[in-house]
Design a protein around this motif. Structure first.
Motif, mmCIF file in Angstrom:
data_model
loop_
_atom_site.group_PDB
_atom_site.id
_atom_site.type_symbol
_atom_site.label_atom_id
_atom_site.label_comp_id
_atom_site.label_asym_id
_atom_site.label_seq_id
_atom_site.Cartn_x
_atom_site.Cartn_y
_atom_site.Cartn_z
ATOM 1 N N ASP A 193 42.885 34.551 29.834
ATOM 2 C CA ASP A 193 42.910 36.011 29.875
ATOM 3 C C ASP A 193 41.623 36.576 30.468
ATOM 4 O O ASP A 193 41.645 37.592 31.166
ATOM 5 N N ILE A 194 40.508 35.930 30.174
ATOM 6 C CA ILE A 194 39.232 36.348 30.767
ATOM 7 C C ILE A 194 39.309 36.218 32.285
ATOM 8 O O ILE A 194 38.904 37.113 33.038
ATOM 9 N N HIS A 195 39.855 35.097 32.739
ATOM 10 C CA HIS A 195 39.986 34.857 34.177
ATOM 11 C C HIS A 195 40.925 35.887 34.800
ATOM 12 O O HIS A 195 40.627 36.468 35.855
ATOM 13 N N TYR A 196 42.049 36.132 34.162
ATOM 14 C CA TYR A 196 43.035 37.091 34.683
ATOM 15 C C TYR A 196 42.453 38.501 34.764
ATOM 16 O O TYR A 196 42.655 39.213 35.749
ATOM 17 N N LEU A 197 41.741 38.905 33.703
ATOM 18 C CA LEU A 197 41.199 40.261 33.679
ATOM 19 C C LEU A 197 40.110 40.436 34.735
ATOM 20 O O LEU A 197 40.084 41.453 35.444
ATOM 21 N N ALA A 198 39.239 39.440 34.856
ATOM 22 C CA ALA A 198 38.188 39.513 35.875
ATOM 23 C C ALA A 198 38.786 39.610 37.277
ATOM 24 O O ALA A 198 38.342 40.414 38.108
ATOM 25 N N SER A 199 39.816 38.810 37.524
ATOM 26 C CA SER A 199 40.471 38.817 38.838
ATOM 27 C C SER A 199 41.181 40.143 39.100
ATOM 28 O O SER A 199 41.128 40.687 40.209
ATOM 29 N N ALA A 200 41.841 40.686 38.065
ATOM 30 C CA ALA A 200 42.577 41.944 38.217
ATOM 31 C C ALA A 200 41.628 43.099 38.521
ATOM 32 O O ALA A 200 41.909 43.931 39.396
ATOM 33 N N LEU A 201 40.508 43.164 37.818
ATOM 34 C CA LEU A 201 39.525 44.220 38.070
ATOM 35 C C LEU A 201 38.913 44.080 39.458
ATOM 36 O O LEU A 201 38.691 45.069 40.160
ATOM 37 N N ASP A 202 38.669 42.842 39.854
ATOM 38 C CA ASP A 202 38.111 42.583 41.184
ATOM 39 C C ASP A 202 39.088 43.024 42.280
ATOM 40 O O ASP A 202 38.676 43.575 43.306
ATOM 41 N N ASP A 203 40.375 42.810 42.040
ATOM 42 C CA ASP A 203 41.393 43.229 43.023
ATOM 43 C C ASP A 203 41.406 44.748 43.203
ATOM 44 O O ASP A 203 41.562 45.245 44.323
#
Length: 209
Positions: A78-88
């Motif tokens: 979830d940490i990875h997903y959230l970081a990637s989503a915000l970066d997108d």
């Protein structure tokens, strides 16, 4: 149990910084499309680029900490997903500003103005939701923000469709049609990415609230 708790809640701090940057970029994009002067628009675009680089560095720190810390505040996935989503979100806001300046488009366009307004609202709601993750005490505040993000994405879909329809009906210059359609598409993707981030946050609070 305190022995097993992370001494430095670094992930929350990093996510809050990223979310603040996301909201800042949303506000700057709104300023870009409200600015009639092309030189001033370009200067605002440079500010967006600078913030995008800052957020890239913060995202890299999240991934670095993920590799360094055995204990995390919520699932590593979830940490990875959230970081990637915000970066997108940041990437597509930057892409929008870059296209407006590169194509020398006058953003005084109803569709572009409305989409920018929705992007500003969406990024602010993401910021509010991320800020509440640290304690998860005010669940209503988080869920209200997530509901608003979903509503914003639906509104953006409608505005996108209406803008494309109006563009083909009223714009005689084929080049302008291509340029504006591309900008509409990128702006609509920003709202999609906000919804992606909201979905990740929803997954986190369902597991841990």
């Amino acid at each position: 149990m305190k022995i097993f708790m992370p001494k430095d809640r670094i992930f929350y701090s990093l996510f809050e910084e990223v979310a603040d940057g996301v909201a800042k970029m949303g506000k700057l994009l709104k300023e870009v499309v409200a600015e009639p002067n092309s030189d001033k628009r370009a200067a605002l675009g440079s500010q967006i680029e600078d913030q995008e680089h800052v957020n890239d560095d913060l995202t890299h720190k999240v991934f670095t900490e993920l590799g360094r810390n055995f204990i995390t505040p919520f699932d590593r996935e979830d940490i990875h997903y959230l970081a990637s989503a915000l970066d997108d979100i940041c990437d597509y806001i930057y892409a929008t500003a870059k296209k407006i300046n590169f194509y020398k488009i006058n953003p005084n366009d109803v569709g572009i103005q409305k989409m920018a307004d929705l992007i500003e609202q969406g990024t602010e709601q993401i910021r509010l939701a991320v800020r509440e993750l640290r304690n998860m005490k005010d669940m209503r505040k988080i869920t209200d923000a997530l509901v608003k993000v979903n509503s914003i994405e639906n509104q953006a879909d409608d505005i996108f469709d209406m803008s494309i329809d109006r563009l083909f009906e009223t714009e005689p210059d084929a080049k302008e049609v291509i340029k504006k359609r591309e900008i509409y598409q990128v702006m609509e993707i920003v709202t999609d990415k906000c919804e992606d981030a909201a979905n990740v946050i929803e997954s986190i609070i369902i597991k841990y609230a």
